[in-house]
Design an enzyme around this catalytic site. Structure first.
Site, mmCIF file in Angstrom:
data_model
loop_
_atom_site.group_PDB
_atom_site.id
_atom_site.type_symbol
_atom_site.label_atom_id
_atom_site.label_comp_id
_atom_site.label_asym_id
_atom_site.label_seq_id
_atom_site.Cartn_x
_atom_site.Cartn_y
_atom_site.Cartn_z
ATOM 1 N N CYS A 94 0.572 -1.201 -0.161
ATOM 2 C CA CYS A 94 0.100 0.020 -0.012
ATOM 3 C C CYS A 94 0.562 0.971 0.053
ATOM 4 O O CYS A 94 0.493 1.974 -0.800
ATOM 5 C CB CYS A 94 -0.588 -0.066 1.309
ATOM 6 S SG CYS A 94 -1.959 -1.259 1.013
ATOM 7 N N CYS A 131 5.327 -34.419 29.651
ATOM 8 C CA CYS A 131 3.973 -34.114 28.663
ATOM 9 C C CYS A 131 4.894 -35.121 27.728
ATOM 10 O O CYS A 131 5.344 -36.449 27.364
ATOM 11 C CB CYS A 131 3.635 -33.179 28.431
ATOM 12 S SG CYS A 131 5.763 -32.272 27.477
#
Length: 217
Positions: free
Chosen positions: A5, A174
């Protein structure tokens, strides 16, 4: 290649249309005529048709950016914007294997030796309940990472828990050793006392270094 732009400019008519649309939405909100349903209106002056409406899901209470205080899944600063915006996928296996410091992380063989020695230790598994149901270390408890990040106090042992109270050892696991690191940081900030470490490489490292029969997925 299309210029930015700043390089090629913006059609004046486009800014006028966007401004009018924003003003209309503001009026609808002020007068109570807005339906309150989240949506995204896309406008392209060169497309046919020029308007496109996209429905958005409701705001999540656990969102790091706009969620409710006390329920957010950790601070916004921990968001991986590169991945979020479509950048290269991080090597989660390699990240989970980073040694860290002895005060924060522990190797699978060392954790196995501690458990075999009869030391009173609490194992917190931060995977989802579904993953926990597939396989987990004997005696471990499941507190999903989302729960810990939004409310770390859930990981603090009850005051009447003599086996796992202050001064005892807590180990977080985990799948690969990434979520467990985040959980440990949140738990420290919440005031979890005693030894607090997470498993380097996660449960995958447990399979490789301790028990080859432990499931890998």
């Amino acid at each position: 290649m299309t210029g930015s732009c700043e390089e090629v400019g913006i059609l004046g008519a486009v800014t006028g249309i966007i401004g009018n649309l924003q003003a209309l939405e503001a009026i609808k909100i002020i007068t109570g005529l807005h339906d309150g349903k989240p949506s995204l209106l896309l406008y392209s002056a060169l497309s046919v048709p020029p308007f496109r409406s996209v429905k958005l899901r409701q705001r999540r209470p656990t969102c790091k950016a706009c969620g409710n205080e006390g329920q957010k899944e950790g601070p916004i600063s921990q968001t991986d914007y590169v991945t979020l915006c479509g950048g290269p996928r991080p090597d989660w296996v390699a990240r989970g294997l980073i040694e860290g410091t002895p005060e924060n992380r522990i190797r699978a063989k060392d954790l196995d030796n501690i458990l075999r020695s009869g030391t009173k230790a609490r194992i917190i598994d931060v995977r989802s309940p579904t993953e926990f149901g597939i396989c987990h270390l004997s005696g471990s408890i499941n507190i999903p990472i989302n729960t810990i990040m939004s409310n770390p106090t859930t990981a603090i042992p009850p005051s009447g828990d003599e086996d796992h109270g202050d001064g005892h050892e807590t180990y977080v696991v985990c799948r690969l050793g990434n979520d467990s690191q985040l959980a440990v940081m949140a738990m420290r900030e919440a005031g979890v006392a005693g030894v607090l470490k997470d498993l380097v490489g996660g449960l995958r490292a447990w399979t490789q270094d301790v028990n080859p029969e432990f499931p890998v997925y």
